[in-house]
Design a protein around this motif. Sequence first.
Motif, PDB file in Angstrom:
ATOM      1  N   VAL A 137       0.825  -1.213   0.000  1.00 55.53           N
ATOM      2  CA  VAL A 137       0.000   0.000   0.000  1.00 55.53           C
ATOM      3  C   VAL A 137       0.861   1.267   0.000  1.00 55.53           C
ATOM      4  O   VAL A 137       0.374   2.355   0.269  1.00 55.53           O
ATOM      5  N   GLY A 138       2.152   1.108  -0.269  1.00 49.92           N
ATOM      6  CA  GLY A 138       3.011   2.273  -0.409  1.00 49.92           C
ATOM      7  C   GLY A 138       3.602   2.789   0.878  1.00 49.92           C
ATOM      8  O   GLY A 138       4.109   3.912   0.931  1.00 49.92           O
ATOM      9  N   ILE A 139       3.551   1.983   1.917  1.00 50.83           N
ATOM     10  CA  ILE A 139       4.173   2.407   3.187  1.00 50.83           C
ATOM     11  C   ILE A 139       5.410   1.529   3.382  1.00 50.83           C
ATOM     12  O   ILE A 139       6.209   1.373   2.478  1.00 50.83           O
ATOM     13  N   VAL A 237       1.443   7.521   4.371  1.00 56.96           N
ATOM     14  CA  VAL A 237       0.063   7.097   4.157  1.00 56.96           C
ATOM     15  C   VAL A 237      -0.763   8.170   3.457  1.00 56.96           C
ATOM     16  O   VAL A 237      -1.815   7.885   2.865  1.00 56.96           O
ATOM     17  N   THR A 242      -0.186   6.005  -2.103  1.00 57.39           N
ATOM     18  CA  THR A 242      -0.932   5.238  -1.096  1.00 57.39           C
ATOM     19  C   THR A 242      -2.413   5.557  -1.144  1.00 57.39           C
ATOM     20  O   THR A 242      -3.254   4.662  -1.021  1.00 57.39           O
TER      21      THR A 242
END
Length: 250
Positions: A137-139, A237, A242
Motif C-alpha cells: 500500500v506504499g508504506i 500514508v 498510497t
Amino acid sequence: MTAPYVKTDKTDGIATIEFFHPAHNSLPGDILALLAEAITEAGDDPEVKVVILKSGGDRTFCAGASFKELVNIQDEAQGKIFFSGFANVINAMRKCPKFIIGRIQGKTVGGGVGLASATDFCMATKFAAIKLSELNVGIGPFVVGPAVERKLGLSGMSQIAIDANFFYPAEWARQKGLFAQVYESTEELDAAVQEMATKLCGYNPEAMREMKKIFWEGTGHWDELLAERATISGRLVLSDFTRETLKRFK
C-alpha cells in the motif's frame, strides 16, 4: 459477530492476555491501547510470573492494522497517532519485566508479525504463515521493523518486507528464529504453551527479570525510535501513491 475485546485471565501465576476483532483480528487504535495497558498491568502485577499473548479465533493470529482506520487518516498528526498504536504495544512488551510467550495459531500480517516478534518465546502452528504487506500500500514496516529485525535478522526482515505479497511459511519463520516450535494443530500448540508457562512459573522470578533485561539490551531508545518510525508511516500514508492504492482496496 463478536465484538472486539481485550481480556486478561489470571490463573496460578499465568496472565493470559487475549485480543480479538471480527475483521481477522485486525487492530484499531482503541484495541491497541487496551492491549498495551493489559501488558503493562500484567508486568506490574506481583502475582503474575509469566504472560501468554494470544488472539481469539481459529486461523488468523492478527491481520495487522485496522484498514478501516487506515483509509480515514486525514493528516500527518493523525497518521502518527495511528501508527503509534503498534509502537506502544511493542514498547509495553519490551518493558514488561515478565517473559511473554506468544501463541500464534494462524496467519499473521504486518503489525501482527511485529507483535509475534516482540514476544520472548514464540510458539505457532503450521498454519502460522507470516507476511509484511505494508509495501503493497506504499508504506513500509517501519514501526514493527526493529522488533522483526531483532528476531529474523536484517536479511530475513528485509526479505519479507520487500516480498510483500508472499506468505512465508511457519517453518521458514522457525528456521529464522521467530518461532521456537511449530505444531500440527492448535490443540498441540495450546498444550505446549501451557506446559512452558507452567514450567516458567517454577523458576526464580528475579532471575527471569534479569534475563529479560539482558535479552532486550540495546533497545532503550525504542520509545524515540518507534515514534520516529510512526512519523514516517504517518507521512507516507498521505502520499498520492498510497491514497490511490487504498481507494482500490476500499
